[in-house]
Design a protein around this motif. Sequence first.
Motif, PDB file in Angstrom:
ATOM      1  N   THR A 102      -9.068  89.458  70.524  1.00  0.00           N
ATOM      2  CA  THR A 102      -9.248  90.656  71.356  1.00  0.00           C
ATOM      3  C   THR A 102      -8.150  90.706  72.410  1.00  0.00           C
ATOM      4  O   THR A 102      -7.355  89.766  72.552  1.00  0.00           O
ATOM      5  CB  THR A 102     -10.620  90.652  72.056  1.00  0.00           C
ATOM      6  OG1 THR A 102     -10.714  89.470  72.875  1.00  0.00           O
ATOM      7  CG2 THR A 102     -11.756  90.650  71.040  1.00  0.00           C
ATOM      8  N   LEU A 103      -8.132  91.790  73.165  1.00  0.00           N
ATOM      9  CA  LEU A 103      -7.194  91.941  74.275  1.00  0.00           C
ATOM     10  C   LEU A 103      -7.965  91.894  75.588  1.00  0.00           C
ATOM     11  O   LEU A 103      -8.929  92.630  75.775  1.00  0.00           O
ATOM     12  CB  LEU A 103      -6.435  93.264  74.158  1.00  0.00           C
ATOM     13  CG  LEU A 103      -5.466  93.599  75.304  1.00  0.00           C
ATOM     14  CD1 LEU A 103      -4.306  92.610  75.321  1.00  0.00           C
ATOM     15  CD2 LEU A 103      -4.950  95.029  75.167  1.00  0.00           C
ATOM     16  N   SER A 104      -7.554  91.026  76.494  1.00  0.00           N
ATOM     17  CA  SER A 104      -8.208  90.889  77.794  1.00  0.00           C
ATOM     18  C   SER A 104      -7.162  91.103  78.888  1.00  0.00           C
ATOM     19  O   SER A 104      -6.201  90.337  79.002  1.00  0.00           O
ATOM     20  CB  SER A 104      -8.844  89.503  77.933  1.00  0.00           C
ATOM     21  OG  SER A 104      -9.341  89.291  79.235  1.00  0.00           O
ATOM     22  N   ILE A 105      -7.347  92.150  79.694  1.00  0.00           N
ATOM     23  CA  ILE A 105      -6.445  92.464  80.806  1.00  0.00           C
ATOM     24  C   ILE A 105      -7.259  92.440  82.087  1.00  0.00           C
ATOM     25  O   ILE A 105      -8.220  93.193  82.225  1.00  0.00           O
ATOM     26  CB  ILE A 105      -5.790  93.848  80.623  1.00  0.00           C
ATOM     27  CG1 ILE A 105      -5.081  93.939  79.265  1.00  0.00           C
ATOM     28  CG2 ILE A 105      -4.812  94.132  81.752  1.00  0.00           C
ATOM     29  CD1 ILE A 105      -4.571  95.326  78.949  1.00  0.00           C
ATOM     30  N   ARG A 106      -6.877  91.577  83.036  1.00  0.00           N
ATOM     31  CA  ARG A 106      -7.683  91.445  84.250  1.00  0.00           C
ATOM     32  C   ARG A 106      -6.809  91.310  85.481  1.00  0.00           C
ATOM     33  O   ARG A 106      -5.712  90.730  85.433  1.00  0.00           O
ATOM     34  CB  ARG A 106      -8.589  90.212  84.154  1.00  0.00           C
ATOM     35  CG  ARG A 106      -9.616  90.284  83.038  1.00  0.00           C
ATOM     36  CD  ARG A 106     -10.590  89.151  83.139  1.00  0.00           C
ATOM     37  NE  ARG A 106     -11.230  89.128  84.435  1.00  0.00           N
ATOM     38  CZ  ARG A 106     -11.752  88.036  84.983  1.00  0.00           C
ATOM     39  NH1 ARG A 106     -11.691  86.902  84.344  1.00  0.00           N
ATOM     40  NH2 ARG A 106     -12.333  88.092  86.163  1.00  0.00           N
ATOM     41  N   ILE A 107      -7.313  91.853  86.567  1.00  0.00           N
ATOM     42  CA  ILE A 107      -6.704  91.658  87.878  1.00  0.00           C
ATOM     43  C   ILE A 107      -7.364  90.444  88.515  1.00  0.00           C
ATOM     44  O   ILE A 107      -8.594  90.374  88.610  1.00  0.00           O
ATOM     45  CB  ILE A 107      -6.877  92.904  88.765  1.00  0.00           C
ATOM     46  CG1 ILE A 107      -6.115  94.093  88.156  1.00  0.00           C
ATOM     47  CG2 ILE A 107      -6.394  92.635  90.185  1.00  0.00           C
ATOM     48  CD1 ILE A 107      -6.328  95.394  88.909  1.00  0.00           C
ATOM     49  N   VAL A 108      -6.555  89.465  88.937  1.00  0.00           N
ATOM     50  CA  VAL A 108      -7.081  88.197  89.439  1.00  0.00           C
ATOM     51  C   VAL A 108      -6.450  87.863  90.786  1.00  0.00           C
ATOM     52  O   VAL A 108      -5.470  88.491  91.206  1.00  0.00           O
ATOM     53  CB  VAL A 108      -6.802  87.055  88.430  1.00  0.00           C
ATOM     54  CG1 VAL A 108      -7.520  87.299  87.122  1.00  0.00           C
ATOM     55  CG2 VAL A 108      -5.299  86.904  88.195  1.00  0.00           C
ATOM     56  N   LYS A 109      -7.019  86.872  91.433  1.00  0.00           N
ATOM     57  CA  LYS A 109      -6.511  86.440  92.736  1.00  0.00           C
ATOM     58  C   LYS A 109      -5.277  85.565  92.581  1.00  0.00           C
ATOM     59  O   LYS A 109      -4.310  85.674  93.345  1.00  0.00           O
ATOM     60  CB  LYS A 109      -7.604  85.678  93.487  1.00  0.00           C
ATOM     61  CG  LYS A 109      -7.231  85.286  94.905  1.00  0.00           C
ATOM     62  CD  LYS A 109      -8.399  84.607  95.598  1.00  0.00           C
ATOM     63  CE  LYS A 109      -8.049  84.220  97.029  1.00  0.00           C
ATOM     64  NZ  LYS A 109      -9.190  83.568  97.715  1.00  0.00           N
TER      65      LYS A 109
END
Length: 613
Positions: A102-109
């Motif tokens: 799958t594709l996982s795109i996340r904004i992280v610290k």
Amino acid sequence: MMTTKHEEEYGVLLYYKYATIPDLHHLHSFYDSNCHSLSLVGRVRISPTGVNVTVGGKLSALKKHIDDVSSNSLFEGTDFKLASCSEPDSNTRVANECGFTTLSIRIVKELVTFSSFPLLKSPEISNAGKHLSASEFHSVLQNAGNFGETGKVGYPKKVMLLDARNMYETRIGKFQNPMVETLDPEIRQYSDLPSWIDDNSHKLEGSCVLMYCTGGIRCEMASSYIKSKGVGFENVFQLYGGIQRYLEQFPDGGFFRGKNFVFDHRVSVGSSNASILGTCLLCDLPYDDYSPRCRCTHCRMLVLVCNNCQVYEMEKNTTYVCELCKKTGNDVPLLPLIGSGEIEQEISIGTEPEAVTTSNRTECLPQLTRVEEITMPSRKLRILCLHGFRQNASSFKGRTASLAKKLKHFAEFIFIDAPHKLPFIYQPSLSQQIQPPPSNSCNSKFAWFVNPDFISESDNRDWNMSGCPFDPLQFMQQTEGFDTSLAHLKNLIAQTGPFDGLLGFSQGAAMTASVSALRGQLKGEIDFRFVILCSGFAINLSDQDLGSIDCPSLHIFGSEVGKDRQIACEASRELVSLFDPGSAVIIEHEFGHIIPPRSPYLDKIKDFLKRFL
């Protein structure tokens, strides 16, 4: 234009870039649109300080992605590492664990979680060690014994190699030079590295430190942290592009021996004459394949177990214990099980044979004459249980009574009320004939998180009619009240602790997850060794990176077939992704919004708990 056969081959692309991101959500939208249009899979992490990307797809699509990203001035000078490989099989465990289905795109610290506890002074990426190209890195190693005699400017006489990777990575490949000492921190995860550096700074002081990792990103923060120690720690260098770029420059391996562990479906990549550096945990014969995904029973770190030992030990139902757990004394014998894996009655000495029902038949247990014939745990695990929204300790205890009974030889459950008292609300029937029950016959209900406009109903026991139908997605709006709940937990644990683990159900699982994310900061106030998250979801954890919560965890939730009408399985899976995959265990079941107290789920719960006995 006709597409060539080579361009239709599959590939993997790795790159990172430290830069100030002016608009996180705009960049997120770009990646979401671009990667989906090119049918890319993998992981994209975006933070205020840069991006970290590992994606796979057709080579032609990856090249197009590089062109699109390069058009943004933010990515000027980015090292795009593109390699051709076989396409991952979405049905394999490796592909699923590595996120290459799958594709996982996340904004992280943080792009990479450098420390599991707050540092007195966070390292500045601008102070990172000087980049050395593969050829420069090779040259330093080649001439390591001559620096003192030749008087090369900027290099102390003593050269040290520092591997910034995890222990399971270093077991199958590393740089080796008889003229250079190699320091292997032997850490489970990258967040353990700062502590190791603090404890071993005397070995690094005054030396020319050559750091390396898989692709380079872990050396950025770690080299900066070493240099922040001041005088004596100025000469820190890092291999630009990591081991991957080095093997491209030196296809025969150069000074690198074995294979380079990678975090995608390839598992590892070697040189043209890669030797087998790893050995089987059990028989000590040469072996370096992590594809079977064997893990330590206690800490869940990957271990090497050869095919022959896997088959042999599977017949004996043997568990694996990694080197680190053996060093720390975690290789204790586990509780033997009877029949289907459940001890159904108290065992006493000198009793007559007793009938015990197993999964498919009734057996008689032989008379026991010595205590040594069965090993009981020296003490039960104490587990603090956090109920769900609009529940209380009493109702949750009732809902888990069957589970608690079947785990009574392993664990003691302690139930508490959440601090936020909720109003009595009822949903009117269509006929408007049914009146709410009298308040004095109902126990108060509580919550760990509440709506932003929540007003406490401290002593009000009057019923209120709901102004609208109950919303199954109401948990998404209940985001306030964490500080009050955390203070409540601290106070209760100070009075009734200590506890080995926390168990949370639904909103209680969300609270448990939030506490887990602060585990390092809460040390001494809320101590625990593991968490169990049932029908869990994340609240206020959007800044957590993938796999950044460093705590052994058991996740129990309904599968798609189970159709949990309260918490969708996707929300629970998203919560799983925040925990360290090396120590996370997943149990999916088909029974909706409950904790199933039956086999095979019960056996898996016991297997998890036995690691901590």
